[in-house]
Design an enzyme around this catalytic site. Structure first.
Site, short mmCIF file in Angstrom:
data_model
loop_
_atom_site.label_atom_id
_atom_site.label_comp_id
_atom_site.label_asym_id
_atom_site.label_seq_id
_atom_site.Cartn_x
_atom_site.Cartn_y
_atom_site.Cartn_z
N ARG A 87 0.84 -1.19 0.00
CA ARG A 87 0.00 0.00 0.00
C ARG A 87 0.88 1.25 0.00
NH1 ARG A 87 -4.49 1.27 4.67
NH2 ARG A 87 -2.70 1.64 6.00
N VAL A 158 1.90 8.04 -4.71
CA VAL A 158 2.70 7.91 -5.93
C VAL A 158 2.73 6.44 -6.39
CG1 VAL A 158 5.11 7.97 -6.73
CG2 VAL A 158 4.09 9.98 -5.62
N HIS A 161 -0.67 5.34 -8.06
CA HIS A 161 -1.08 6.29 -9.09
C HIS A 161 -0.17 6.23 -10.34
CE1 HIS A 161 -3.10 9.97 -10.41
NE2 HIS A 161 -1.93 10.56 -10.60
N TYR A 452 -9.14 3.75 -11.90
CA TYR A 452 -10.49 3.80 -11.35
C TYR A 452 -10.98 2.36 -11.21
CZ TYR A 452 -10.37 8.83 -12.35
OH TYR A 452 -10.05 10.16 -12.39
P1 FDA Z 1 -3.00 2.13 -3.06
O1 FDA Z 1 -1.93 2.21 -2.05
O2 FDA Z 1 -4.35 1.70 -2.61
O3 FDA Z 1 -2.49 1.21 -4.25
C1 FDA Z 1 -3.23 0.96 -5.44
C2 FDA Z 1 -2.76 -0.36 -6.06
O4 FDA Z 1 -1.37 -0.29 -6.38
C3 FDA Z 1 -2.90 -1.55 -5.12
O5 FDA Z 1 -3.18 -2.70 -5.89
C4 FDA Z 1 -1.54 -1.65 -4.49
O6 FDA Z 1 -1.25 -2.95 -4.00
C5 FDA Z 1 -0.62 -1.25 -5.62
N1 FDA Z 1 0.59 -0.55 -5.15
C6 FDA Z 1 0.64 0.52 -4.32
N2 FDA Z 1 1.89 0.88 -4.11
C7 FDA Z 1 2.69 0.04 -4.81
C8 FDA Z 1 4.10 -0.08 -4.97
N3 FDA Z 1 4.95 0.74 -4.34
N4 FDA Z 1 4.59 -1.09 -5.74
C9 FDA Z 1 3.73 -1.95 -6.36
N5 FDA Z 1 2.38 -1.87 -6.25
C10 FDA Z 1 1.86 -0.89 -5.47
N6 FDA Z 1 -6.54 9.05 -10.48
C11 FDA Z 1 -6.17 9.88 -11.48
O7 FDA Z 1 -5.61 9.43 -12.49
N7 FDA Z 1 -6.38 11.22 -11.38
C12 FDA Z 1 -6.95 11.78 -10.29
O8 FDA Z 1 -7.11 12.99 -10.22
C13 FDA Z 1 -7.34 10.93 -9.21
N8 FDA Z 1 -7.94 11.42 -8.09
C14 FDA Z 1 -8.30 10.58 -7.07
C15 FDA Z 1 -8.91 11.09 -5.93
C16 FDA Z 1 -9.32 10.26 -4.90
C17 FDA Z 1 -9.95 10.84 -3.66
C18 FDA Z 1 -9.12 8.86 -5.01
C19 FDA Z 1 -9.58 7.93 -3.92
C20 FDA Z 1 -8.51 8.34 -6.15
C21 FDA Z 1 -8.11 9.19 -7.19
N9 FDA Z 1 -7.50 8.68 -8.35
C22 FDA Z 1 -7.12 9.54 -9.35
C23 FDA Z 1 -7.28 7.23 -8.49
C24 FDA Z 1 -5.87 6.86 -8.05
O9 FDA Z 1 -4.97 7.19 -9.08
C25 FDA Z 1 -5.76 5.36 -7.78
O10 FDA Z 1 -6.66 4.98 -6.79
C26 FDA Z 1 -4.34 4.96 -7.39
O11 FDA Z 1 -4.15 3.59 -7.58
C27 FDA Z 1 -4.04 5.32 -5.96
O12 FDA Z 1 -2.72 5.05 -5.62
P2 FDA Z 1 -2.38 4.82 -4.07
O13 FDA Z 1 -0.93 4.56 -3.95
O14 FDA Z 1 -2.97 5.91 -3.27
O15 FDA Z 1 -3.26 3.54 -3.78
#
Ligand code: FDA
Length: 511
Positions: A87, A158, A161, A452
């Site tokens: 995460r 990051v 995303h 998404y």
């Molecule tokens: P999270 O930690 O939940 O990880 C997402 C996935 O990636 C999981 O399967 C995880 O296991 C894997 N992962 C995470 N870190 C990793 C790593 N270091 N190595 C390998 N795998 C890894 N999108 C967009 O394009 N434009 C936007 O403006 C927005 N805005 C937005 C707003 C809000 C409020 C939300 C909830 C979501 C968005 N998004 C978005 C969507 C966003 O890009 C998407 O949810 C991303 O996957 C979030 O990344 P996180 O690291 O926060 O998520």
């Protein structure tokens, strides 16, 4: 049960031992007995729905402070068969970074969030535990003319995303985040630390848009920064049905992907009760960024989209970094809010995406509005995000993110609620809207945006193998023909399918 808790203890012992071996302390291991376990678990959760449907809690959460702790996690996970979930920002729409149907633990990247910027070379190394807000803040602190093209919400991580694409307010001018990755540091299934050179171009291709999880743990990305003008212009003008919203949205579809690429006209569409006559109406919010001064923007709008009636008073000039506050709803606050990682959420939500390649008729739009009027006020929202511009400069196969030329805009549609007693009604609503939209959006495959995430479009078997045919159901929607190459890379780098989740690329022999 007793057997599984003994098993969990063996796993925990393994972790503790490995941490000791590498001279790192165990402060970064949280078990359910630890007083901070719940707050660490919940701190980055933005949607209450996924965890409310899942019985399992992570056996352990670790928050590594160095790479050897990640290597230890991989080693112990393999040895004891406890699934690893990684995460970064925790924003996954289906919660796949912190829930699972089988015993699992979380590698939470929050402590690996350093950002180092080279203003001369216009590059940066960003660790994946950083948030977009931290990245934007750090760049702006170093330079007034450098920036990065990625999403709008500052708490997005990051790690997830960049791995899935990364669309934001400058994407028509500068493409998506993954277009700008020039190197990376990845830990593979064997615990090896790889960079672009040692991982090879196949794996380096896959991690730029092929989705987090499937190929390894990304510790850091090296990115190319972008050059921006010192002054940008923002506006957010609203038009209701009574103010010709339908005609304007219709017209917008002929303008938004073709207009000057310094301009991104994003549309948010919601229903609300008019304070004037107490009647339910639909509002189209034209929320926009122009990379330049207002005096350059107005003639462009006058020529290409005069129907909107944009005037100077609607617009505000500001430095780019302040525009990130504007678009994330923090206008007027100190830039420090960009560094605030924890925002406790009280809502449940579900979202979906679609791509539009032919303008939707006014009649069609009116039928879509009916769905908005029917759902709870403030609960439902459509976002129309224009494509075109720089996004089209890349071929479909340049990186795994395939949504290039031919797309006018992407639809994001979501529904949120606070009282979970009626969750099924809200889920049914968004599924009905999805079915209805089929006639207006891309077909064969009906494309969707990986970031998404939506498990309704297909998923892997939780236990046992997943066939290529089964994974193709969701795989082609997110990646189109790039899915084949992703499977090929997966076969090469992780044939045992160690890195997996409900929608990870499965290793299946194609040839
Ligand atoms: P999270 O930690 O939940 O990880 C997402 C996935 O990636 C999981 O399967 C995880 O296991 C894997 N992962 C995470 N870190 C990793 C790593 N270091 N190595 C390998 N795998 C890894 N999108 C967009 O394009 N434009 C936007 O403006 C927005 N805005 C937005 C707003 C809000 C409020 C939300 C909830 C979501 C968005 N998004 C978005 C969507 C966003 O890009 C998407 O949810 C991303 O996957 C979030 O990344 P996180 O690291 O926060 O998520």
């Amino acid at each position: 049960s007793g057997a599984s808790s003994a098993h969990n203890n063996d796993f925990l012992e393994c972790l503790t031992l490995q941490f000791q071996k590498s001279n790192s302390d165990s402060d970064s291991i949280y078990t359910p007995q630890n007083a901070s376990y719940s707050s660490v678990l919940q701190s980055s959760i933005r949607n209450l729905r996924p965890a409310s449907n899942s019985g399992q809690k992570p056996v352990v959460i670790i928050t590594p402070e160095n790479e050897s702790q990640i290597q230890a996690a991989i080693y112990c996970s393999k040895k004891h068969g406890i699934q690893l979930k990684v995460r970064s920002g925790g924003h996954d729409y289906e919660g796949l970074s912190y829930i699972s149907q089988t015993p699992f633990f979380i590698v939470d990247m929050r402590n690996l969030r350093s950002i180092s910027i080279d203003t001369e070379k216009k590059t940066a190394w960003v660790q994946t535990g950083a948030t977009l807000g931290e990245l934007y803040y750090t760049i702006a602190a170093k330079s007034k003319t450098l920036a990065f093209t990625a999403g709008v919400c500052p708490t997005v991580g990051v790690g997830g995303h960049f791995s899935g694409g990364g669309y934001g307010m400058m994407s028509r001018k500068h493409g998506i985040a993954a277009d700008h990755i020039i190197d990376a540091k990845v830990i593979d299934v064997n615990g090896r630390i790889l960079d672009r050179k040692s991982m090879g171009e196949d794996l380096f291709w896959a991690i730029r848009g092929g989705g987090g999880t499937s190929f390894g743990i990304v510790v850091a990305f090296k990115i190319e920064l972008i050059v921006i003008p010192q002054t940008v212009t923002v506006f957010n003008v609203t038009r209701t049905l009574e103010q010709n919203a339908t005609q304007l949205v219709h017209r917008w579809q002929y303008v938004a992907d073709k207009i000057d690429e310094n301009l991104l006209l994003r549309l948010f569409i919601r229903s609300f009760t008019s304070s004037r006559n107490g009647k339910r109406t639909v509002g189209a919010f034209f929320t926009s960024l122009y990379l330049g001064p207002v005096d350059d923007l107005l003639p462009i709008m006058q020529e290409k989209f005069p129907e909107l009636g944009l005037v100077k008073e609607d617009c505000t000039e500001m430095p780019w970094i302040e525009s990130t506050l504007f678009f994330s709803g923090f206008q007027g606050e100190s830039l420090d809010v960009l560094l605030n990682r924890t925002q406790v959420s009280t809502t449940y939500s579900k979202a979906k995406s679609d791509y539009v390649r032919k303008p939707i008729s006014e009649y069609g739009l009116k039928n879509i509005w009916k769905f908005l009027i029917e759902e709870d006020e403030n609960g439902a929202e459509l976002q129309f995000s224009p494509y075109g511009g720089r996004i089209n400069d890349f071929s479909e196969s340049e990186i795994p993110f395939p949504h290039r030329s031919g797309n006018i805009f992407m639809i994001h549609y979501g529904v949120g609620w606070e009282d979970n007693a009626e969750f099924q009604r809200h889920i049914n609503w968004i599924r009905r809207l999805f079915n209805f939209l089929a006639r207006y959006v891309s077909k064969s495959p009906r494309a969707a945006y990986f970031n998404y995430r939506d498990l309704d479009i297909g998923m892997n078997n939780i236990k046992g193998n997943t066939s290529y045919t089964q994974a193709s159901v969701w795989g082609f929607k997110y990646f189109n023909n790039n899915f084949r190459r992703l499977v090929h890379v997966k076969n090469k780098v992780d044939p045992s399918n160690f890195f997996r989740n409900e929608q990870s690329v499965p290793p299946v022999s194609l040839w």
